[in-house]
Design a protein around this motif. Structure first.
Motif, PDB file in Angstrom:
ATOM      1  N   ALA A 517      35.797  39.790  39.632  1.00  0.00           N
ATOM      2  CA  ALA A 517      36.303  40.689  40.668  1.00  0.00           C
ATOM      3  C   ALA A 517      37.364  39.954  41.483  1.00  0.00           C
ATOM      4  O   ALA A 517      37.178  38.787  41.843  1.00  0.00           O
ATOM      5  CB  ALA A 517      35.158  41.152  41.564  1.00  0.00           C
ATOM      6  N   PRO A 518      38.488  40.603  41.800  1.00  0.00           N
ATOM      7  CA  PRO A 518      39.584  39.892  42.447  1.00  0.00           C
ATOM      8  C   PRO A 518      39.411  39.662  43.944  1.00  0.00           C
ATOM      9  O   PRO A 518      40.182  38.913  44.551  1.00  0.00           O
ATOM     10  CB  PRO A 518      40.783  40.816  42.193  1.00  0.00           C
ATOM     11  N   GLY A 519      38.403  40.292  44.560  1.00  0.00           N
ATOM     12  CA  GLY A 519      38.271  40.205  46.016  1.00  0.00           C
ATOM     13  C   GLY A 519      38.204  38.780  46.535  1.00  0.00           C
ATOM     14  O   GLY A 519      38.885  38.409  47.493  1.00  0.00           O
ATOM     15  N   ALA A 520      37.375  37.953  45.906  1.00  0.00           N
ATOM     16  CA  ALA A 520      37.195  36.578  46.379  1.00  0.00           C
ATOM     17  C   ALA A 520      38.495  35.787  46.270  1.00  0.00           C
ATOM     18  O   ALA A 520      38.836  34.992  47.154  1.00  0.00           O
ATOM     19  CB  ALA A 520      36.090  35.886  45.584  1.00  0.00           C
ATOM     20  N   TYR A 521      39.245  35.989  45.202  1.00  0.00           N
ATOM     21  CA  TYR A 521      40.507  35.264  45.008  1.00  0.00           C
ATOM     22  C   TYR A 521      41.522  35.655  46.079  1.00  0.00           C
ATOM     23  O   TYR A 521      42.254  34.803  46.603  1.00  0.00           O
ATOM     24  CB  TYR A 521      41.070  35.571  43.616  1.00  0.00           C
ATOM     25  N   LEU A 522      41.565  36.957  46.423  1.00  0.00           N
ATOM     26  CA  LEU A 522      42.534  37.415  47.414  1.00  0.00           C
ATOM     27  C   LEU A 522      42.144  36.986  48.823  1.00  0.00           C
ATOM     28  O   LEU A 522      43.013  36.683  49.651  1.00  0.00           O
ATOM     29  CB  LEU A 522      42.684  38.933  47.334  1.00  0.00           C
ATOM     30  N   ILE A 523      40.858  36.980  49.116  1.00  0.00           N
ATOM     31  CA  ILE A 523      40.411  36.456  50.416  1.00  0.00           C
ATOM     32  C   ILE A 523      40.793  34.980  50.530  1.00  0.00           C
ATOM     33  O   ILE A 523      41.208  34.494  51.589  1.00  0.00           O
ATOM     34  CB  ILE A 523      38.891  36.626  50.585  1.00  0.00           C
ATOM     35  N   ALA A 524      40.682  34.241  49.426  1.00  0.00           N
ATOM     36  CA  ALA A 524      41.061  32.829  49.422  1.00  0.00           C
ATOM     37  C   ALA A 524      42.553  32.665  49.709  1.00  0.00           C
ATOM     38  O   ALA A 524      42.967  31.759  50.444  1.00  0.00           O
ATOM     39  CB  ALA A 524      40.707  32.185  48.089  1.00  0.00           C
ATOM     40  N   VAL A 525      43.384  33.551  49.143  1.00  0.00           N
ATOM     41  CA  VAL A 525      44.826  33.504  49.423  1.00  0.00           C
ATOM     42  C   VAL A 525      45.090  33.747  50.900  1.00  0.00           C
ATOM     43  O   VAL A 525      45.839  32.994  51.551  1.00  0.00           O
ATOM     44  CB  VAL A 525      45.568  34.555  48.568  1.00  0.00           C
ATOM     45  N   ALA A 526      44.480  34.797  51.459  1.00  0.00           N
ATOM     46  CA  ALA A 526      44.720  35.142  52.860  1.00  0.00           C
ATOM     47  C   ALA A 526      44.236  34.047  53.791  1.00  0.00           C
ATOM     48  O   ALA A 526      44.925  33.681  54.759  1.00  0.00           O
ATOM     49  CB  ALA A 526      44.031  36.465  53.191  1.00  0.00           C
ATOM     50  N   ALA A 527      43.053  33.508  53.520  1.00  0.00           N
ATOM     51  CA  ALA A 527      42.516  32.461  54.383  1.00  0.00           C
ATOM     52  C   ALA A 527      43.367  31.198  54.304  1.00  0.00           C
ATOM     53  O   ALA A 527      43.746  30.616  55.334  1.00  0.00           O
ATOM     54  CB  ALA A 527      41.067  32.155  53.996  1.00  0.00           C
TER      55      ALA A 527
END
Length: 580
Positions: A517-527
């Motif tokens: 699921a891409p959610g964790a990867y995108l949260i990592a980008v934003a953080a």
């Protein structure tokens, strides 16, 4: 690798390098890159300006308009006065002020949160004799940390949410970022508040009422007949008087020659750099004098420090061309600047973001000039007018936040807030649009088509394939750790929106390759894009803090690396806990 992929990677690399140099205006680089992408065939003509219609850009504009209304209300002045009356410890003041900045940043952009909380914090530091260097950097870091918590806290969060919506049909909810962002923000604020007093111990008799001794200013002063500088060689000025000479003017002509052969005479004009406290001492002993100010004897005469904000009309101007001050009888008497080279006379110096002007003149004239030029005063410029504070702007903004949190698209929710504020005469849209931080908006809009080209040309898949050789794609935590590291490694040199635009398609490809699921990867980008503590130029907040607090480049490394390491480890743990 195709021609389009190779040319796109070269274009991105060139733009990132130019952004990091901070020599060309960011909107110029962005527009040039946007047009270059079209010339290289990376997107068709009808896609060039689609970024300006993006919900992300529209939401950022709306938030900036609302911030202008909220910033005019001295909501936190009474709170600061009560806090000061309690005589809290230095740690409590730093932690409390930083928490305030972090809280504000949850609901508006980081620069707005920093600008709103800064004057209140400096007044609080003045009342409690806390050095400015112990207050300004924590405030900047806290504003960045607060942006981690909500969808609208920073443009990077909006960008990754928009990318998730396009990839899966649904973006992030308003407080989805808080699972990682809130604990990281709390830990970061406490850590920097605990360490800052040890990093910058209070100097003797140097409270926040004066600038710290480490802040260096550039001035142009005349040598009177009784000055002890007469007969001194320029080469001896640093050792004997603590100032660094840059130019000696005699009869409107420069005195050229080696410093050890140039001797100061009565009536000369000296352009020099040094600590502001040193120049104050030289002025007191009549070693250097400023030109007579005709307003100096008037009862409303004032001396004010003001910082050049990112949206200021003064950015790139020279002191000689500051008509906004000259027309009102306001003199620029000193300048604390980031430029490494000083050439010509004082009036030839060019202003940049984060520079601090020392202004002298009538109080009301200074206040009007600063408002017109979008500079932020670091102390009150005039007796405060009775606050015409209405609870309605804050209530309306809270309604917009609640509507967005309930699922209404943020651009629609905050468009309603802007409309009602205008109908109630809290917001003049025409004037407010002119006062927006347009360079950031243009940069954001121009970079969106380029970021989309990273995915559409297959460049993101190629980069993800290269990265898969470094970490095992089948292990999501490894991929997330790498994405978070890359974002944190880029953001000290490039603004966080650009980092998010570049890394988002790569993160999506990484998730696709591992069937995650891409959610964790995108949260990592934003953080990672917002955890910017190592340099003074990755984010405008840090740039402003460097000038206001008188910090060196190395001060950000000393204060920021423990915060960066702690934030990285805690964010990775929370990502694994809540998103995997």
């Amino acid at each position: 690798m195709t021609f389009e992929q190779a040319s796109l990677l070269i274009l991105l690399l060139a733009m990132l390098v130019l952004f990091s140099f901070d020599r060309i205006r960011i909107e110029v680089i962005s527009i040039a890159g946007l047009l270059a992408g079209y010339a290289l065939g990376l997107y068709p003509a009808d896609h060039i300006f689609t970024g300006f219609a993006s919900p992300v850009v529209i939401t950022v504009v709306e938030i900036l308009l609302i911030v202008q209304v909220l910033a005019r209300a001295r909501l936190f002045d009474n709170l600061a006065a009560r806090f000061a009356a309690a005589k809290p410890s230095g740690f409590k003041v730093i932690a409390g002020a930083s928490s305030l900045a972090g809280f504000i940043s949850i609901f508006m952009n980081n620069i707005g949160a920093f600008a709103i909380s800064l004057p209140v914090t400096l007044r609080l530091g003045m009342a409690l004799t806390i050095p400015r260097r112990q207050l300004v950097m924590p405030l900047s870091f806290a504003a960045l940390l607060g942006g981690l918590v909500s969808l609208i806290g920073t443009p990077a969060n909006l960008l990754v949410s928009d990318a998730l919506a396009k990839a899966t049909g649904a973006g992030f909810h308003f407080f989805d970022f808080a699972y990682v962002g809130l604990p990281v923000a709390i830990a970061g604020i406490l850590l920097i508040a605990f360490r800052i007093q040890r990093l910058f111990p209070e100097p003797d008799e140097t409270p926040a009422t004066i600038s710290p001794g480490t802040r260096r200013i550039v001035v142009e002063r005349r040598i009177p007949d009784i000055s002890p500088l007469i007969g001194i060689r320029l080469s001896d000025c640093p050792a004997d008087f603590g100032i660094k000479p840059h130019a000696l003017i005699r009869g409107d002509n420069f005195v050229f020659g080696p410093l050890d052969q140039s001797v100061i005479s009565a009536g000369d004009v000296l352009l020099a750099e040094g600590a502001d406290a040193v120049f104050a001492g030289l002025a007191a002993t009549q070693a250097l004098i400023a030109d007579f100010n005709p307003h100096g004897l008037q009862p409303d005469f004032s001396r004010v420090e003001a910082v050049v904000m990112p949206e200021s009309t003064l950015v790139g101007s020279r002191v000689r061309s500051l008509e906004v001050f000259q027309s009102r009888g306001v003199a620029v008497t000193a300048l604390s600047m980031r430029a490494p080279r000083i050439e010509g006379r004082f009036i030839d110096l060019q202003l940049s973001i984060g520079d601090i002007l020392t202004l002298e003149g009538p109080r009301t004239a200074i206040a009007e000039a600063l408002e017109e030029s979008e500079c932020l005063p670091l102390a009150p410029t005039a007796p405060a007018e009775p606050a015409v504070l209405s609870w309605r702007p804050f209530a309306l903004f809270a309604c917009g936040v609640a509507a967005s949190a309930a699922g209404l698209p943020p651009d629609i929710a905050f468009a309603g807030v802007v409309l009602v504020l205008a109908l109630l005469n809290h917001l003049n849209i025409r004037q407010a649009m002119a006062d927006l931080n347009w360079p950031i908006i243009i940069m954001l809009a121009a970079m969106i088509p380029i970021g989309q080209a990273v995915a559409s040309t297959g460049a993101a898949a190629i980069i993800a394939g290269w990265l898969s050789l470094v970490v095992p794609v089948s292990q999501p935590l490894s991929g997330i750790a790498l994405i978070l590291f890359l974002a944190m490694a880029l953001t000290p040199f490039v603004n966080n929106a650009t980092v998010a635009i570049v890394l988002t398609p790569i993160a999506l490809e990484f998730a696709k390759a591992g069937s995650h699921a891409p959610g964790a990867y995108l949260i990592a980008v934003a953080a990672g894009a917002s955890l910017d503590f190592l340099t003074p130029f990755g984010h405008h907040n840090n740039t402003l803090a460097m000038g206001i607090g008188g910090y060196r480049f190395s001060d950000f490394l000393r204060a920021g690396w423990p915060l960066a390491v702690t934030s990285y480890g805690l964010a990775l743990f929370l990502l694994a806990l809540f998103w995997l």
